[in-house]
Design a protein around this motif. Sequence first.
Motif, PDB file in Angstrom:
ATOM      1  N   TYR A  42       0.805  -1.216   0.000  1.00  0.00           N
ATOM      2  CA  TYR A  42       0.000   0.000   0.000  1.00  0.00           C
ATOM      3  C   TYR A  42       0.844   1.275   0.000  1.00  0.00           C
ATOM      4  N   CYS A  77      -3.685   6.147   5.875  1.00  0.00           N
ATOM      5  CA  CYS A  77      -3.506   4.767   5.430  1.00  0.00           C
ATOM      6  C   CYS A  77      -4.351   4.518   4.194  1.00  0.00           C
ATOM      7  N   PRO A  93      -7.135   2.836   2.094  1.00  0.00           N
ATOM      8  CA  PRO A  93      -8.428   2.283   2.528  1.00  0.00           C
ATOM      9  C   PRO A  93      -8.472   0.751   2.529  1.00  0.00           C
ATOM     10  N   ARG A  94      -7.659   0.119   1.712  1.00  0.00           N
ATOM     11  CA  ARG A  94      -7.641  -1.353   1.660  1.00  0.00           C
ATOM     12  C   ARG A  94      -6.865  -1.967   2.813  1.00  0.00           C
ATOM     13  N   ASN A  95      -6.098  -1.154   3.522  1.00  0.00           N
ATOM     14  CA  ASN A  95      -5.271  -1.665   4.617  1.00  0.00           C
ATOM     15  C   ASN A  95      -6.085  -1.608   5.916  1.00  0.00           C
ATOM     16  N   ARG A  96      -6.948  -2.583   6.070  1.00  0.00           N
ATOM     17  CA  ARG A  96      -7.862  -2.612   7.220  1.00  0.00           C
ATOM     18  C   ARG A  96      -7.112  -2.719   8.553  1.00  0.00           C
ATOM     19  N   SER A 103      -4.203  -1.406   9.342  1.00  0.00           N
ATOM     20  CA  SER A 103      -3.696  -0.081   9.695  1.00  0.00           C
ATOM     21  C   SER A 103      -4.844   0.836  10.113  1.00  0.00           C
ATOM     22  N   PHE A 104      -5.984   0.716   9.457  1.00  0.00           N
ATOM     23  CA  PHE A 104      -7.174   1.492   9.824  1.00  0.00           C
ATOM     24  C   PHE A 104      -7.546   1.209  11.283  1.00  0.00           C
ATOM     25  N   ARG A 105      -7.579  -0.069  11.660  1.00  0.00           N
ATOM     26  CA  ARG A 105      -7.904  -0.445  13.049  1.00  0.00           C
ATOM     27  C   ARG A 105      -6.835   0.046  14.021  1.00  0.00           C
ATOM     28  N   TYR A 115     -11.046   9.411  13.028  1.00  0.00           N
ATOM     29  CA  TYR A 115     -11.154   9.294  11.579  1.00  0.00           C
ATOM     30  C   TYR A 115     -11.731  10.590  11.034  1.00  0.00           C
ATOM     31  N   ARG A 117     -11.734  10.623   3.899  1.00  0.00           N
ATOM     32  CA  ARG A 117     -10.905  10.093   2.825  1.00  0.00           C
ATOM     33  C   ARG A 117     -10.443  11.211   1.904  1.00  0.00           C
ATOM     34  N   GLU A 120      -7.005   7.338   3.861  1.00  0.00           N
ATOM     35  CA  GLU A 120      -7.865   7.585   5.009  1.00  0.00           C
ATOM     36  C   GLU A 120      -7.083   8.475   5.965  1.00  0.00           C
TER      37      GLU A 120
END
Length: 176
Positions: A27, A123, A125-128, A130-132, A141, A144, A159
């Motif tokens: 990513y 991060c 958006p596909r890197n869940r 890292s989001f968590r 948050y 985007r 994000e």
Amino acid sequence: MVTLRKLALNDWQAVHSWASLEEACRYQPWGPNTEDQTRAFVQTAVEAWSHAHQQRFVYIARFENELVGMGELRIRSRRHRQGEIAYIVHPRAWGRGVGTAIGQELLSRGFGKLGLHRIYATCDPRNRASFRLLGKLGMTYEGRHRHTALIRDGWRDSEMFSILEAEWRSSPSDRL
């Protein structure tokens, strides 16, 4: 326990152990790195420690006696006391709290030692994971940002998360 220390020139091989992996940099707008690219990155990051008005602080992370990741804190505006954090963890240490520990220590140094007011992170958006992780750090948050980086598979959105000094200081220490 995860510990951070200043990145050193002789850490380049450890850095390359993850910077050369497609999985680790999936990513990112960089990588997978060649050895020369990793050496150049480490050289530049180490030199940043000697600048009179240092803006960039790059640390290597040790976990269970191995170098397994790194974290970076950048001052984006001294006047407005704004900073940004970033981190990367070797896939062999994923899911073990290393990224969260790196992030918490970067926030602590940014608010505590550098006196920042706001620290943000982004991060893919596909890197869940890292989001968590950014949520675990107590970051809010914000939304985007579209097409912020051109990576191998096309334009990447980002994000956006942030935390303010007052939020960090008032958060429970056992949050993590």
